[in-house]
Design a protein around this motif. Structure first.
Motif, PDB file in Angstrom:
ATOM      1  N   PHE A 145       0.693  -1.255  -0.102  1.00 15.61           N
ATOM      2  CA  PHE A 145       0.081   0.166   0.084  1.00 15.61           C
ATOM      3  C   PHE A 145       0.927   1.145  -0.001  1.00 15.61           C
ATOM      4  CE2 PHE A 145      -2.847  -2.820   2.631  1.00 15.61           C
ATOM      5  CZ  PHE A 145      -3.257  -3.394   1.513  1.00 15.61           C
ATOM      6  N   SER A 146       1.903   1.212   0.685  1.00 14.49           N
ATOM      7  CA  SER A 146       2.783   2.459   0.549  1.00 14.49           C
ATOM      8  C   SER A 146       3.439   2.545  -0.691  1.00 14.49           C
ATOM      9  CB  SER A 146       4.098   2.151   1.359  1.00 14.49           C
ATOM     10  OG  SER A 146       3.478   1.990   3.010  1.00 14.49           O
ATOM     11  N   LEU A 147       3.717   1.505  -1.722  1.00 18.11           N
ATOM     12  CA  LEU A 147       4.178   1.728  -2.942  1.00 18.11           C
ATOM     13  C   LEU A 147       3.089   2.410  -3.829  1.00 18.11           C
ATOM     14  CD1 LEU A 147       6.012   1.183  -5.268  1.00 18.11           C
ATOM     15  CD2 LEU A 147       5.033  -1.177  -5.567  1.00 18.11           C
ATOM     16  N   ILE A 148       1.841   2.057  -3.370  1.00 17.60           N
ATOM     17  CA  ILE A 148       0.741   2.792  -4.357  1.00 17.60           C
ATOM     18  C   ILE A 148       0.615   4.260  -3.860  1.00 17.60           C
ATOM     19  CG2 ILE A 148      -1.717   2.846  -4.516  1.00 17.60           C
ATOM     20  CD1 ILE A 148      -1.681  -0.180  -4.193  1.00 17.60           C
ATOM     21  N   GLY A 149       0.884   4.408  -2.515  1.00 17.45           N
ATOM     22  CA  GLY A 149       0.821   5.727  -1.976  1.00 17.45           C
ATOM     23  C   GLY A 149       1.939   6.650  -2.504  1.00 17.45           C
ATOM     24  N   ALA A 150       3.202   5.891  -2.848  1.00 15.93           N
ATOM     25  CA  ALA A 150       4.232   6.632  -3.287  1.00 15.93           C
ATOM     26  C   ALA A 150       3.935   7.506  -4.453  1.00 15.93           C
ATOM     27  CB  ALA A 150       5.619   5.949  -3.120  1.00 15.93           C
ATOM     28  N   ALA A 151       3.246   6.555  -5.423  1.00 12.36           N
ATOM     29  CA  ALA A 151       2.924   7.086  -6.850  1.00 12.36           C
ATOM     30  C   ALA A 151       1.968   8.476  -6.660  1.00 12.36           C
ATOM     31  CB  ALA A 151       2.309   6.138  -7.568  1.00 12.36           C
ATOM     32  N   VAL A 152       0.989   8.171  -5.725  1.00 12.03           N
ATOM     33  CA  VAL A 152      -0.008   9.308  -5.640  1.00 12.03           C
ATOM     34  C   VAL A 152       0.713  10.530  -4.878  1.00 12.03           C
ATOM     35  CG1 VAL A 152      -2.000  10.061  -4.563  1.00 12.03           C
ATOM     36  CG2 VAL A 152      -1.884   7.638  -5.285  1.00 12.03           C
ATOM     37  N   THR A 153       1.530  10.298  -4.013  1.00 13.27           N
ATOM     38  CA  THR A 153       2.181  11.501  -3.249  1.00 13.27           C
ATOM     39  C   THR A 153       3.076  12.236  -4.376  1.00 13.27           C
ATOM     40  OG1 THR A 153       2.380  10.401  -1.008  1.00 13.27           O
ATOM     41  CG2 THR A 153       3.670  12.134  -1.668  1.00 13.27           C
TER      42      THR A 153
ATOM     43  N   GLY B 249     -12.060  -7.182   1.358  1.00  8.83           N
ATOM     44  CA  GLY B 249     -11.385  -8.216   2.279  1.00  8.83           C
ATOM     45  C   GLY B 249     -10.285  -7.919   3.403  1.00  8.83           C
ATOM     46  N   GLU B 250      -9.828  -6.452   3.487  1.00  8.44           N
ATOM     47  CA  GLU B 250      -9.095  -6.299   4.386  1.00  8.44           C
ATOM     48  C   GLU B 250      -9.435  -6.228   5.697  1.00  8.44           C
ATOM     49  OE1 GLU B 250      -6.091  -5.940   6.307  1.00  8.44           O
ATOM     50  OE2 GLU B 250      -5.452  -5.384   4.131  1.00  8.44           O
ATOM     51  N   SER B 251      -8.863  -6.665   6.730  1.00  4.47           N
ATOM     52  CA  SER B 251      -9.529  -7.020   8.163  1.00  4.47           C
ATOM     53  C   SER B 251      -8.667  -6.176   9.330  1.00  4.47           C
ATOM     54  CB  SER B 251      -9.825  -8.268   8.569  1.00  4.47           C
ATOM     55  OG  SER B 251      -8.444  -8.996   8.308  1.00  4.47           O
ATOM     56  N   ASP B 252      -7.426  -5.974   8.826  1.00  5.07           N
ATOM     57  CA  ASP B 252      -6.627  -5.315   9.831  1.00  5.07           C
ATOM     58  C   ASP B 252      -6.886  -3.827  10.022  1.00  5.07           C
ATOM     59  OD1 ASP B 252      -3.913  -3.752  10.745  1.00  5.07           O
ATOM     60  OD2 ASP B 252      -3.504  -5.904  11.409  1.00  5.07           O
ATOM     61  N   PRO B 253      -7.177  -3.377  11.172  1.00  2.59           N
ATOM     62  CA  PRO B 253      -7.523  -1.941  11.365  1.00  2.59           C
ATOM     63  C   PRO B 253      -6.242  -0.941  10.798  1.00  2.59           C
ATOM     64  CG  PRO B 253      -7.155  -2.680  13.318  1.00  2.59           C
ATOM     65  CD  PRO B 253      -7.292  -4.119  12.420  1.00  2.59           C
ATOM     66  N   ARG B 254      -5.075  -1.544  11.102  1.00  2.00           N
ATOM     67  CA  ARG B 254      -3.872  -0.469  10.755  1.00  2.00           C
ATOM     68  C   ARG B 254      -3.980  -0.327   9.229  1.00  2.00           C
ATOM     69  NH1 ARG B 254       0.238  -4.140  13.982  1.00  2.00           N
ATOM     70  NH2 ARG B 254      -1.448  -5.422  13.327  1.00  2.00           N
ATOM     71  N   CYS B 255      -4.208  -1.490   8.325  1.00  2.00           N
ATOM     72  CA  CYS B 255      -4.200  -1.378   6.913  1.00  2.00           C
ATOM     73  C   CYS B 255      -5.336  -0.632   6.368  1.00  2.00           C
ATOM     74  CB  CYS B 255      -4.142  -2.924   6.443  1.00  2.00           C
ATOM     75  SG  CYS B 255      -2.309  -3.491   6.478  1.00  2.00           S
ATOM     76  N   LEU B 256      -6.497  -1.026   7.186  1.00  3.60           N
ATOM     77  CA  LEU B 256      -7.714  -0.200   6.850  1.00  3.60           C
ATOM     78  C   LEU B 256      -7.474   1.207   6.865  1.00  3.60           C
ATOM     79  CD1 LEU B 256     -10.744  -0.220   6.262  1.00  3.60           C
ATOM     80  CD2 LEU B 256     -11.260  -0.325   8.483  1.00  3.60           C
ATOM     81  N   SER B 257      -7.026   1.655   7.883  1.00  7.58           N
ATOM     82  CA  SER B 257      -6.774   3.162   8.026  1.00  7.58           C
ATOM     83  C   SER B 257      -5.920   3.535   6.938  1.00  7.58           C
ATOM     84  CB  SER B 257      -6.269   3.497   9.355  1.00  7.58           C
ATOM     85  OG  SER B 257      -5.935   4.934   9.512  1.00  7.58           O
TER      86      SER B 257
END
Length: 404
Positions: free
Chosen positions: A222-230, A269-277
């Motif tokens: 998810f950080s990789l996706i976020g790097a492109a957006v940033t 399907g994401e269930s972890d609250p940290r990844c969800l946030s």
């Protein structure tokens, strides 16, 4: 400058005085460290970063020559059969990218194309003391993340350069996640990644791949996706919306729409609250960054922002059902997750106000909030698969009214 002469550059900001001599690239020493394992990958990355940070120059080409030389000199490590050698080589390259003050588009393309295969299936080795193929793939994703965050070296408002940079970042982020999520199967040939690669990616389902990864590795994707957006947010031509740029912007819309749908698909399907946030914040950032590029579209064949895909991904999490454990060190709260969710559901973009046949996010979200206020009943009493909606408590109705 004749052969044999030392290259001279002037440090950035220094206009007078004697020119300084370029420090030779210690790639051979780093190659030896990669082969022998004398230093940890983190140490090698910081060493490489420090070296390239000192190479700031008014001559952009000098930095790119050093990067090219680094990749060439570390070639034996990148192609080595032992995984820990590859991890150290990737760490050196990651440090070089991190320490380089801006990349040209050709180098962004070349380095991304070079690193990307290392995030996919790589042959494991039998050395018990080795880091393993998983570490190679993680190191490649980390290197790609730093690469996508790197700004362009040209600080101008050239639209063509900005659009090409955006297209490359979107491509490398999406394919990087797909490669990292790829799992071995009976039909996979570990030693030949080119065969059937396109066929594999055509019918790829990122949800299946993400479900096999641990929380930390999903967060890395998810950080990789976020790097492109940033990086796209900081592109010099991103905020220019003139009639002259309309045709150029329209060329990017299919890629932007596809990337937004891909990011939304990662949430299912994401269930972890940290990844969800993390993902909710990412989707909101995509809304802020991408939606303005879909404004003022008068072409009959224009591509719309995939609002419904984002809504379908986040709606299943409403209302937030989360109780943090005692002494939670991560600081996650139900209120915080609720705020992240509403930032996506309540986003107001131009596509919500320009009308059209498709419903905007506010329309979809309003219906969702009203459903919680006044739950609907089963429309077909003979349909056993149709679930009875949960009854709303007074607290549910009060919260839904606040959201509305």
């Amino acid at each position: 400058m004749e052969d044999g002469d030392a290259m001279e550059i002037v440090p950035e900001g220094e206009k007078t005085g004697d020119a300084m001599q370029v420090v030779p690239l210690p790639a051979q020493a780093w190659l030896q460290d990669c082969m022998e394992g004398a230093k940890d990958p983190e140490v090698l990355q910081q060493t490489s970063k420090a070296f390239f940070t000192m190479q700031h120059s008014e001559i952009d080409a000098s930095r790119f020559v050093l990067l090219a030389q680094l990749v060439a000199d570390l070639g034996p490590a990148f192609s080595h059969e032992r995984c820990n050698v590859k991890v150290r080589a990737l760490a050196c390259l990651a440090g070089a990218v991190e320490g380089t003050d801006g990349l040209s588009i050709p180098f962004l393309k070349l380095l991304g194309t070079f690193v990307l295969p290392h995030a996919g299936l790589v042959p494991d080795d039998d050395d018990d003391d080795d880091l393993g193929a998983t570490a190679v793939r993680d190191a490649a994703v980390s290197c790609l993340t730093l690469l996508l965050r790197a700004p362009l070296s040209c600080a101008n408002n050239d639209t063509d350069d900005a659009n090409e940079s955006i297209a490359l970042r979107l491509r490398f982020a999406k394919e990087g996640v797909e490669q990292r999520c790829r799992q071995p199967s009976q039909n996979d040939d570990y030693m030949d990644h080119d065969n059937a690669q396109d066929e594999y990616l055509d019918d790829y389902n990122v949800q299946e791949g993400l479900s096999t990864l641990s929380r930390a590795k999903r967060s890395m994707c998810f950080s990789l996706i976020g790097a492109a957006v940033t990086a796209i947010q900081s592109e010099p031509a991103t905020h220019l919306q003139t009639h002259f740029m309309e045709s150029n912007i329209m060329m990017l819309r299919p890629q932007l729409a596809s990337f937004a749908s891909f990011a939304a698909q990662c949430l299912h399907g994401e269930s972890d609250p940290r990844c969800l946030s993390q993902l909710l914040k990412l989707l909101h950032s995509i809304q802020i960054t991408f939606v303005p590029r879909f404004w003022n579209s008068h072409s009959p064949q224009h591509v719309k922002f995939p609002t419904s895909d984002l809504f379908d991904a986040v709606a299943s999490y409403y209302p937030i059902q989360f109780t943090p454990p005692p002494n939670d060190i991560h600081g996650l709260t139900k209120q915080g997750l609720h705020k992240d969710l509403l930032s996506v559901l309540c986003f107001v973009g131009a596509c919500d106000t320009h009308g059209g046949h498709e419903e905007g996010m506010l329309t979809l979200s309003t219906r969702l909030f009203l459903e919680r206020l006044v739950p609907s009943h089963r429309t077909d009493l003979y349909d056993e698969d149709q679930q009875e909606p949960m009854a709303s408590t007074p607290v549910d109705k009060s919260e839904a009214l606040d959201d509305l």
